[in-house]
Design a protein around this motif. Structure first.
Motif, PDB file in Angstrom:
ATOM      1  N   GLY A  22       0.862  -1.239  -0.113  1.00 40.01           N
ATOM      2  CA  GLY A  22      -0.026  -0.096  -0.232  1.00 40.01           C
ATOM      3  C   GLY A  22       0.849   1.305  -0.084  1.00 40.01           C
ATOM      4  N   ALA A  23       0.536   2.324  -0.683  1.00 39.93           N
ATOM      5  CA  ALA A  23       1.245   3.628  -0.783  1.00 39.93           C
ATOM      6  C   ALA A  23       0.420   4.790  -0.730  1.00 39.93           C
ATOM      7  N   LEU A  24       0.924   5.663   0.243  1.00 39.14           N
ATOM      8  CA  LEU A  24       0.661   7.291   0.082  1.00 39.14           C
ATOM      9  C   LEU A  24       1.518   7.867  -0.677  1.00 39.14           C
ATOM     10  N   LEU A  25       1.484   8.169  -1.832  1.00 32.64           N
ATOM     11  CA  LEU A  25       2.600   8.946  -2.901  1.00 32.64           C
ATOM     12  C   LEU A  25       2.172  10.430  -2.968  1.00 32.64           C
ATOM     13  N   GLU A  26       0.945  10.765  -3.159  1.00 30.41           N
ATOM     14  CA  GLU A  26       0.476  12.164  -3.431  1.00 30.41           C
ATOM     15  C   GLU A  26      -0.992  12.131  -2.654  1.00 30.41           C
ATOM     16  N   ALA A  27      -0.817  12.940  -1.661  1.00 31.39           N
ATOM     17  CA  ALA A  27      -2.350  13.015  -0.908  1.00 31.39           C
ATOM     18  C   ALA A  27      -3.328  13.707  -1.732  1.00 31.39           C
ATOM     19  N   LYS A  28      -3.058  14.713  -2.611  1.00 30.89           N
ATOM     20  CA  LYS A  28      -3.944  15.418  -3.345  1.00 30.89           C
ATOM     21  C   LYS A  28      -4.392  14.716  -4.831  1.00 30.89           C
ATOM     22  N   ALA A  29      -3.811  13.543  -4.844  1.00 33.37           N
ATOM     23  CA  ALA A  29      -4.118  12.821  -6.231  1.00 33.37           C
ATOM     24  C   ALA A  29      -5.514  12.302  -6.222  1.00 33.37           C
ATOM     25  N   LEU A  30      -6.721  12.869  -6.006  1.00 39.40           N
ATOM     26  CA  LEU A  30      -8.000  12.422  -5.913  1.00 39.40           C
ATOM     27  C   LEU A  30      -8.871  13.260  -6.769  1.00 39.40           C
ATOM     28  N   HIS A  31     -10.024  12.637  -7.463  1.00 44.22           N
ATOM     29  CA  HIS A  31     -10.926  13.149  -8.126  1.00 44.22           C
ATOM     30  C   HIS A  31     -11.471  14.047  -7.320  1.00 44.22           C
ATOM     31  N   PRO A  32     -11.662  15.567  -7.441  1.00 45.21           N
ATOM     32  CA  PRO A  32     -12.347  16.448  -6.529  1.00 45.21           C
ATOM     33  C   PRO A  32     -13.744  16.203  -6.202  1.00 45.21           C
ATOM     34  N   GLY A  33     -14.384  15.537  -7.352  1.00 43.91           N
ATOM     35  CA  GLY A  33     -15.903  15.374  -7.407  1.00 43.91           C
ATOM     36  C   GLY A  33     -16.487  14.207  -6.663  1.00 43.91           C
ATOM     37  N   ARG A  34     -15.474  13.305  -6.448  1.00 41.69           N
ATOM     38  CA  ARG A  34     -15.807  12.036  -6.028  1.00 41.69           C
ATOM     39  C   ARG A  34     -15.755  12.086  -4.399  1.00 41.69           C
ATOM     40  N   SER A  35     -16.780  11.062  -3.679  1.00 41.77           N
ATOM     41  CA  SER A  35     -16.865  11.166  -2.479  1.00 41.77           C
ATOM     42  C   SER A  35     -15.653  10.227  -1.729  1.00 41.77           C
ATOM     43  N   ALA A  36     -15.153  10.507  -0.482  1.00 43.12           N
ATOM     44  CA  ALA A  36     -14.193   9.679  -0.042  1.00 43.12           C
ATOM     45  C   ALA A  36     -14.521   8.067   0.085  1.00 43.12           C
TER      46      ALA A  36
END
Lengths: 300, 305
Positions: free
Chosen positions: B76-90
């Motif tokens: 498992g990796a956390l490489l970039e915290a903000k690498a997320l689609h902003p419109g999708r829920s957690a």
């Protein structure tokens, strides 16, 4: 939401068989697609523009019938008018096809996606399968509804169904607006291929997304392919451009929705519907192969 | 266990990682330190199979990333915290990830609870603060309950309570026998979190050791001495061959000698000693010394540590 205590999550039962495969990625891509609003906006535009614009244009054309000359009456194509919305939809599906890839590159989440599978091409395949299936279903349903709505509009203007086997000449001499039934020659194929056209363009745009990895770049390339390429070909010497024109994507699209028996001024210029579909599929396939090769070779 | 064997990676004319070898063992937290641009993120991307090394290989428990059958369940990796689609829920973000590796949906709720985000599961991640995104990234990494975990700057954007929480989480994950590889520019943070250290500069290995060995082998022993007879004691020590410096507040700093030897000299000279304390350089100081060398004398072979 802040807690300094560490409570471990219960262990996850292990799987000792199989591997993370295409099926997993397909389910995941569907979750991603349905969980963002832009998907639903794009699909709504495809449906509303598809049906609305087609009904509107059919209404306008029917209203002009009494002012039309013989040649225009002969070229009055109730099937084609019923698919006018396709012109708008082709750009919308292209944007959606590109976005499902380039939005992941824009945020960097493509790296999260690629680290869920040991084989990168499953990500490409899954995206193509999911977006292809969704656009195929939505655009086919839209195309057939557009067809029936448009024919109803023409009927409301006093149109009459032509008897089966009637020709352009019959239409020319008919005094009323022609209306076609879905069972008439070539109608099902034309309407069906309209959905196929949109689906192939979506797959092409999705592949362009993987090749260019940038939203503006991929959409520009897609629009250039549809709109700018014909302009470029048109300024070439006609002896040269004449042999190319039929292979332009926009002309392939036209060829796919023309009812063969109605071909008039296009006869001999355009490819036959199924060949046109095959050529467009070849374009999409070439883009997909390029996307696959680059996806495997390049660093993510 | 993460094993990097002589990996090299060049982007254009820049050599980001240069013949780097190290091992990250399970059961402890291993800190990954280096100045900005030293190749930490590149190395982590190579572990995850995202960037391909020009030469050399990285393996996870002996397997290359491309040979893992259920990647999310193994690493498992956390490489970039903000690498997320902003419109999708957690929750949907985690669900899509879970589905890629046949992880049951119930696991999504469990990891959200673990990172303290269960209350905002349905909120769009575009509205998340950096700290909340870090927590979601940690949840993603833990989703497959993997034995190997990579975290790139996990405490970025977290409040002090969050930092403490991450520190405890990393230690508790390590104590369960997992391999924990965590990069940070907060060297003081690594000093209290990590047991092992991999230090790189300019893409080259500076040290692959434990935190305590790293500090002791990279600092000269300095002892602070306070005495009512400081002047006489300084003379006595100098006469015996020690390097002595006075401090502003009347103390003495003796370099190269341990406390016992200084005490013996004082005793022999009949001088009372009020304080005799060995000075430990902080990890940060050692790190700064080492990496500034890497920048000042580039091209030099890193010192064997």
């Amino acid at each position: 939401m802040t807690t300094a205590t560490v409570t471990a999550a219960p262990p996850l039962p292990a799987i000792d068989h199989g591997h993370a495969g295409l099926g997993n990625q397909v389910v995941s891509e569907w979750t991603k697609l349905r969980s963002v609003r832009s998907t639903w906006i794009c699909l709504a535009v495809v449906v509303v523009a598809g049906i609305g614009l087609s009904a509107l244009v059919s209404n306008i054309e029917a209203g002009r019938w009494t002012h039309l000359g013989l040649v225009d009456r002969a070229q009055f194509d109730p099937v084609r008018f019923s698919q006018t919305g396709e012109f708008i939809s082709q750009f919308v599906v292209g944007v959606l096809g590109a976005l499902i890839v380039t939005s992941e590159y824009a945020t960097g989440s493509i790296r999260t996606t690629l680290s869920t599978t040991s084989k990168r091409t499953t990500v490409l395949s899954a995206k193509l399968i999911v977006i292809g299936a969704v656009i195929f279903i939505v655009s086919e349903v839209t195309a057939f509804i557009s067809f029936f709505v448009s024919q109803a509009v023409l009927l409301a203007h006093g149109g009459k169904a032509l008897p089966a086997g009637s020709t352009i000449l019959d239409q020319l001499h008919s005094a009323t607006i022609p209306v076609v039934g879905i069972a008439s020659d070539g109608a099902v194929r034309a309407v069906f291929l309209c959905g196929v056209y949109l689906t192939l363009l979506t797959l092409l745009a999705c592949a362009l997304g993987f090749v260019l990895r940038h939203t503006a770049g991929a959409i520009s390339a897609f629009v250039g392919f549809l709109l700018v390429l014909p302009l470029v070909v048109s300024i070439l010497p006609s002896s040269f451009s004449g042999s190319f024109e039929r292979y332009l994507p926009s002309n392939l699209g036209l060829a796919m929705i023309l009812v063969t028996s109605r071909k008039t001024d296009f006869a001999g210029v355009l490819l036959t519907p199924w060949v046109a579909a095959g050529v467009l599929a070849a374009y999409a396939a070439a883009a997909v192969v390029l996307a696959g090769v680059l996806l495997v070779r390049r660093d993510a | 266990m993460i094993t990097a064997s002589r990996i090299t990676k060049t982007y254009g004319t820049t050599r980001a990682v240069d013949d780097l070898s190290f091992e990250v063992r399970p059961g402890v937290v291993t800190g990954f330190l280096g100045p900005n641009g030293s190749g930490k993120s590149t190395t982590m991307r190579m572990v995850m199979g995202l960037d391909r090394p020009d030469s050399g290989a990285v393996t996870i428990d002996g397997k290359r990333f491309g040979d893992l059958r259920w990647p999310l369940r193994e690493v498992g990796a956390l490489l970039e915290a903000k690498a997320l689609h902003p419109g999708r829920s957690a929750a949907n973000h985690l669900l899509a990830l879970a589905q890629t590796n046949s992880i049951p949906k119930s696991r999504v709720g469990e990891v959200l609870e673990l990172v303290g985000l269960e209350g905002v599961a349905k909120r769009k991640v575009g509205k998340f603060s950096l700290g909340m995104s870090q927590r979601l990234g940690i949840a993603s990494a833990l989703l497959g309950d993997p034995g190997v975990l990579l975290f790139d700057e996990p405490v970025n954007g977290l409040d002090p309570e969050g930092i403490l929480w991450v520190r405890n989480l990393l230690k508790s994950l390590a104590s369960e026998g997992r391999t924990i590889f965590v990069s940070s520019h907060l060297m003081s943070e690594m000093a209290v979190t990590a047991t092992d250290l991999v230090v790189i500069g300019r893409g080259q290995l500076i040290a692959d050791t434990t935190v305590s060995d790293f500090i002791s082998s990279n600092t000269e022993v300095t002892v602070l001495v306070r005495s009512p007879g400081a002047v006489q004691l300084a003379d006595a020590l100098r006469a015996a061959g020690a390097a002595v410096q006075g401090t502003d507040d009347g103390g003495l700093l003796v370099t190269g000698w341990d406390a016992a030897r200084i005490g013996d000299v004082a005793h022999a000279a009949g001088i009372a000693v009020h304080e005799l304390s060995p000075q430990q350089a902080s990890l940060e100081e050692v790190f700064m010394d080492l990496t500034s060398d890497m920048v000042d004398y580039h091209g030099q072979t890193p010192a064997e540590v």
